[in-house]
Motif scaffolding. Structure first.
Motif, PDB file in Angstrom:
ATOM      1  N   LEU A 190       0.843  -1.189   0.000  1.00  0.00           N
ATOM      2  CA  LEU A 190       0.000   0.000   0.000  1.00  0.00           C
ATOM      3  C   LEU A 190       0.879   1.240   0.000  1.00  0.00           C
ATOM      4  O   LEU A 190       1.820   1.340   0.789  1.00  0.00           O
ATOM      5  N   VAL A 191       0.579   2.185  -0.886  1.00  0.00           N
ATOM      6  CA  VAL A 191       1.287   3.460  -0.936  1.00  0.00           C
ATOM      7  C   VAL A 191       0.243   4.571  -0.851  1.00  0.00           C
ATOM      8  O   VAL A 191      -0.690   4.610  -1.654  1.00  0.00           O
ATOM      9  N   ILE A 192       0.406   5.444   0.130  1.00  0.00           N
ATOM     10  CA  ILE A 192      -0.532   6.554   0.318  1.00  0.00           C
ATOM     11  C   ILE A 192       0.218   7.852   0.084  1.00  0.00           C
ATOM     12  O   ILE A 192       1.202   8.147   0.771  1.00  0.00           O
ATOM     13  N   CYS A 193      -0.252   8.613  -0.892  1.00  0.00           N
ATOM     14  CA  CYS A 193       0.402   9.866  -1.266  1.00  0.00           C
ATOM     15  C   CYS A 193      -0.408  11.052  -0.749  1.00  0.00           C
ATOM     16  O   CYS A 193      -1.616  11.130  -0.992  1.00  0.00           O
ATOM     17  N   CYS A 194       0.247  11.958  -0.066  1.00  0.00           N
ATOM     18  CA  CYS A 194      -0.450  13.136   0.479  1.00  0.00           C
ATOM     19  C   CYS A 194       0.477  14.349   0.498  1.00  0.00           C
ATOM     20  O   CYS A 194       0.601  15.045   1.500  1.00  0.00           O
ATOM     21  N   ARG A 195       1.148  14.582  -0.615  1.00  0.00           N
ATOM     22  CA  ARG A 195       2.035  15.749  -0.738  1.00  0.00           C
ATOM     23  C   ARG A 195       1.257  16.978  -1.201  1.00  0.00           C
ATOM     24  O   ARG A 195       1.259  18.009  -0.551  1.00  0.00           O
ATOM     25  N   GLY A 196       0.602  16.850  -2.360  1.00  0.00           N
ATOM     26  CA  GLY A 196      -0.215  17.946  -2.874  1.00  0.00           C
ATOM     27  C   GLY A 196       0.568  19.145  -3.362  1.00  0.00           C
ATOM     28  O   GLY A 196       0.100  20.275  -3.272  1.00  0.00           O
ATOM     29  N   THR A 197       1.763  18.926  -3.907  1.00  0.00           N
ATOM     30  CA  THR A 197       2.579  20.051  -4.375  1.00  0.00           C
ATOM     31  C   THR A 197       2.208  20.483  -5.783  1.00  0.00           C
ATOM     32  O   THR A 197       2.671  21.511  -6.258  1.00  0.00           O
ATOM     33  N   GLY A 198       1.367  19.692  -6.464  1.00  0.00           N
ATOM     34  CA  GLY A 198       0.966  20.038  -7.816  1.00  0.00           C
ATOM     35  C   GLY A 198       1.759  19.325  -8.885  1.00  0.00           C
ATOM     36  O   GLY A 198       1.400  19.373 -10.061  1.00  0.00           O
ATOM     37  N   THR A 199       2.835  18.643  -8.508  1.00  0.00           N
ATOM     38  CA  THR A 199       3.653  17.881  -9.459  1.00  0.00           C
ATOM     39  C   THR A 199       3.597  16.411  -9.077  1.00  0.00           C
ATOM     40  O   THR A 199       4.016  16.040  -7.978  1.00  0.00           O
ATOM     41  N   PRO A 200       3.068  15.535  -9.953  1.00  0.00           N
ATOM     42  CA  PRO A 200       2.999  14.103  -9.618  1.00  0.00           C
ATOM     43  C   PRO A 200       4.374  13.545  -9.297  1.00  0.00           C
ATOM     44  O   PRO A 200       5.339  13.770 -10.031  1.00  0.00           O
TER      45      PRO A 200
ATOM     46  N   ARG B 187       2.889 -11.506  -6.031  1.00  0.00           N
ATOM     47  CA  ARG B 187       2.420 -10.489  -5.085  1.00  0.00           C
ATOM     48  C   ARG B 187       1.033  -9.988  -5.484  1.00  0.00           C
ATOM     49  O   ARG B 187       0.646 -10.003  -6.654  1.00  0.00           O
ATOM     50  N   THR B 188       0.306  -9.569  -4.511  1.00  0.00           N
ATOM     51  CA  THR B 188      -1.001  -8.965  -4.767  1.00  0.00           C
ATOM     52  C   THR B 188      -0.802  -7.611  -5.445  1.00  0.00           C
ATOM     53  O   THR B 188       0.285  -7.031  -5.369  1.00  0.00           O
ATOM     54  N   PRO B 189      -1.816  -7.097  -6.121  1.00  0.00           N
ATOM     55  CA  PRO B 189      -1.660  -5.801  -6.804  1.00  0.00           C
ATOM     56  C   PRO B 189      -1.228  -4.706  -5.831  1.00  0.00           C
ATOM     57  O   PRO B 189      -1.609  -4.687  -4.664  1.00  0.00           O
ATOM     58  N   LEU B 190      -0.428  -3.802  -6.355  1.00  0.00           N
ATOM     59  CA  LEU B 190      -0.011  -2.642  -5.578  1.00  0.00           C
ATOM     60  C   LEU B 190      -1.177  -1.653  -5.512  1.00  0.00           C
ATOM     61  O   LEU B 190      -1.775  -1.315  -6.533  1.00  0.00           O
ATOM     62  N   VAL B 191      -1.495  -1.226  -4.319  1.00  0.00           N
ATOM     63  CA  VAL B 191      -2.584  -0.270  -4.135  1.00  0.00           C
ATOM     64  C   VAL B 191      -1.980   1.112  -3.907  1.00  0.00           C
ATOM     65  O   VAL B 191      -1.217   1.323  -2.962  1.00  0.00           O
ATOM     66  N   LEU B 192      -2.339   2.055  -4.798  1.00  0.00           N
ATOM     67  CA  LEU B 192      -1.909   3.443  -4.664  1.00  0.00           C
ATOM     68  C   LEU B 192      -3.121   4.284  -4.262  1.00  0.00           C
ATOM     69  O   LEU B 192      -4.151   4.250  -4.941  1.00  0.00           O
ATOM     70  N   VAL B 193      -2.992   5.030  -3.168  1.00  0.00           N
ATOM     71  CA  VAL B 193      -4.052   5.921  -2.704  1.00  0.00           C
ATOM     72  C   VAL B 193      -3.527   7.351  -2.801  1.00  0.00           C
ATOM     73  O   VAL B 193      -2.566   7.707  -2.121  1.00  0.00           O
ATOM     74  N   ASP B 194      -4.156   8.139  -3.659  1.00  0.00           N
ATOM     75  CA  ASP B 194      -3.735   9.530  -3.864  1.00  0.00           C
ATOM     76  C   ASP B 194      -4.734  10.443  -3.158  1.00  0.00           C
ATOM     77  O   ASP B 194      -5.845  10.658  -3.632  1.00  0.00           O
ATOM     78  N   LEU B 195      -4.330  11.002  -2.021  1.00  0.00           N
ATOM     79  CA  LEU B 195      -5.199  11.869  -1.225  1.00  0.00           C
ATOM     80  C   LEU B 195      -4.994  13.347  -1.530  1.00  0.00           C
ATOM     81  O   LEU B 195      -5.638  14.195  -0.905  1.00  0.00           O
ATOM     82  N   ALA B 196      -4.118  13.658  -2.464  1.00  0.00           N
ATOM     83  CA  ALA B 196      -3.798  15.059  -2.754  1.00  0.00           C
ATOM     84  C   ALA B 196      -4.872  15.692  -3.630  1.00  0.00           C
ATOM     85  O   ALA B 196      -5.399  15.064  -4.544  1.00  0.00           O
ATOM     86  N   LEU B 197      -5.215  16.952  -3.317  1.00  0.00           N
ATOM     87  CA  LEU B 197      -6.142  17.686  -4.175  1.00  0.00           C
ATOM     88  C   LEU B 197      -5.546  17.875  -5.560  1.00  0.00           C
ATOM     89  O   LEU B 197      -6.248  17.789  -6.570  1.00  0.00           O
ATOM     90  N   ARG B 198      -4.267  18.166  -5.609  1.00  0.00           N
ATOM     91  CA  ARG B 198      -3.531  18.229  -6.874  1.00  0.00           C
ATOM     92  C   ARG B 198      -2.704  16.954  -6.961  1.00  0.00           C
ATOM     93  O   ARG B 198      -1.880  16.682  -6.103  1.00  0.00           O
ATOM     94  N   ARG B 199      -2.901  16.202  -7.982  1.00  0.00           N
ATOM     95  CA  ARG B 199      -2.439  14.813  -8.050  1.00  0.00           C
ATOM     96  C   ARG B 199      -0.972  14.616  -7.674  1.00  0.00           C
ATOM     97  O   ARG B 199      -0.099  15.342  -8.140  1.00  0.00           O
ATOM     98  N   ASP B 200      -0.744  13.600  -6.826  1.00  0.00           N
ATOM     99  CA  ASP B 200       0.610  13.104  -6.578  1.00  0.00           C
ATOM    100  C   ASP B 200       0.932  11.937  -7.496  1.00  0.00           C
ATOM    101  O   ASP B 200       2.097  11.598  -7.690  1.00  0.00           O
ATOM    102  N   VAL B 201      -0.126  11.289  -8.031  1.00  0.00           N
ATOM    103  CA  VAL B 201       0.039  10.158  -8.942  1.00  0.00           C
ATOM    104  C   VAL B 201      -0.527  10.560 -10.297  1.00  0.00           C
ATOM    105  O   VAL B 201      -1.681  11.000 -10.388  1.00  0.00           O
TER     106      VAL B 201
END
Length: 292
Positions: free
Chosen positions: A86-96, A114-128
């Protein structure tokens, strides 16, 4: 792909990710801000003990020390993605920070078992980057995914929330407008306080005041406070502004004046000798004083 098929696929991905997140997972938090701290707390609440943090700056070490997680090297993002659940992104700098190239390199390093990698992007401006969602072997959940699976709010709830927000905004600006009159309030208090202190100074030094002296002092105080308004009232009447003064008096003091024959707002002012002279038609002085 039809809209119905797209919704079914998105629903299936989310359900699989939900099962994936329900067990103990190896998690990587991307970012070191307030959201990152809240994310670590939420992961621990769900029994996730293997938590690492990555940052493109030099704040990973400090964040890790405060939150008891493992810091990752600035050049270790791809390797972390390759071994994470699991990867959770919460930078929100505006640059993925995770683009298609980075994600593809990490997926190539992952074991097929391995099971699928789960990416969670919580940034208003995409981190992914948006294109990452199309790569096989991972599931991307962003704020749009969260919104589509959140319980639908009724129109009444939305309307009520809007009413509360509008009321609070109005209250805020109202309080700010009130504070703009602080200097006016201070000036009024100082004016009344000065008149009061002057009357207190006239009382006997012994501190013993009989009823007559107290009555006289209060009457003098009232006369002082009413002097300027009285002069202004008479001037308003003389200048044809009686109704304006009455309205202002009600606004400031709450005193309501009822008149049977209210004067017009703009009463013509009687011409004077000065006006006549200024117009260049000065009559004989005897005409001004002769009986009519």
């Amino acid at each position: 792909m039809s809209a119905g098929s797209s919704r079914l696929e998105r629903r299936g991905r989310t359900a699989g990710a939900r099962r994936h997140l329900g067990r103990r997972a190896r998690a990587v938090v991307v970012g070191t801000g307030a959201y990152a701290g809240a994310t670590v707390a939420a992961l621990r609440k769900r029994s996730c003990a293997d938590i690492s943090v990555w940052s493109s700056s030099d704040r990973a070490e400090e964040f890790a020390a405060k939150n008891a997680v493992v810091p990752l090297a600035a050049d270790g993002l791809v390797a972390a993605l390759a071994t994470a659940d699991l990867v959770i992104c919460c930078r929100g700098t505006g640059t993925p920070v995770i683009d298609v190239e980075t994600a593809s390199e990490a997926l190539a390093m992952r074991s097929p078992a391995r099971t699928p990698l789960v990416l969670v992007d919580l940034a208003l401006r995409r981190d992914v980057a948006a294109g990452v969602a199309d790569l096989p072997g991972l599931v991307l959940l962003d704020l749009n995914t969260v919104r589509s699976h959140a319980p639908a709010a009724t129109d009444g709830q939305v309307h009520r929330a809007q009413e509360i927000l509008a009321k609070e905004v109005e209250e805020f600006f109202g309080r700010r407008a009130e504070r703009a009159m602080d200097d006016v309030v201070v000036a009024m208090r100082e004016h009344v306080g000065g008149a009061l202190e002057a009357e207190l100074a006239r009382l006997p030094m012994s501190g013993v005041v009989d009823a007559g002296q107290a009555t006289q002092a209060l009457r003098r105080l009232a006369a002082k406070l009413l002097h300027d308004p009285t002069v202004a009232a008479r001037a308003a009447g003389r200048e044809g502004r009686s109704q304006q003064f009455i309205e202002a008096l009600a606004l400031v003091t709450g005193v309501q004046v009822q008149r049977e024959d209210p004067l017009p707002r703009d009463r013509p002012r009687r011409a004077t000798a000065h006006d006549t002279c200024a117009a260049g038609t000065m009559p004989d002085a005897r005409a001004l004083v002769s009986p009519s």
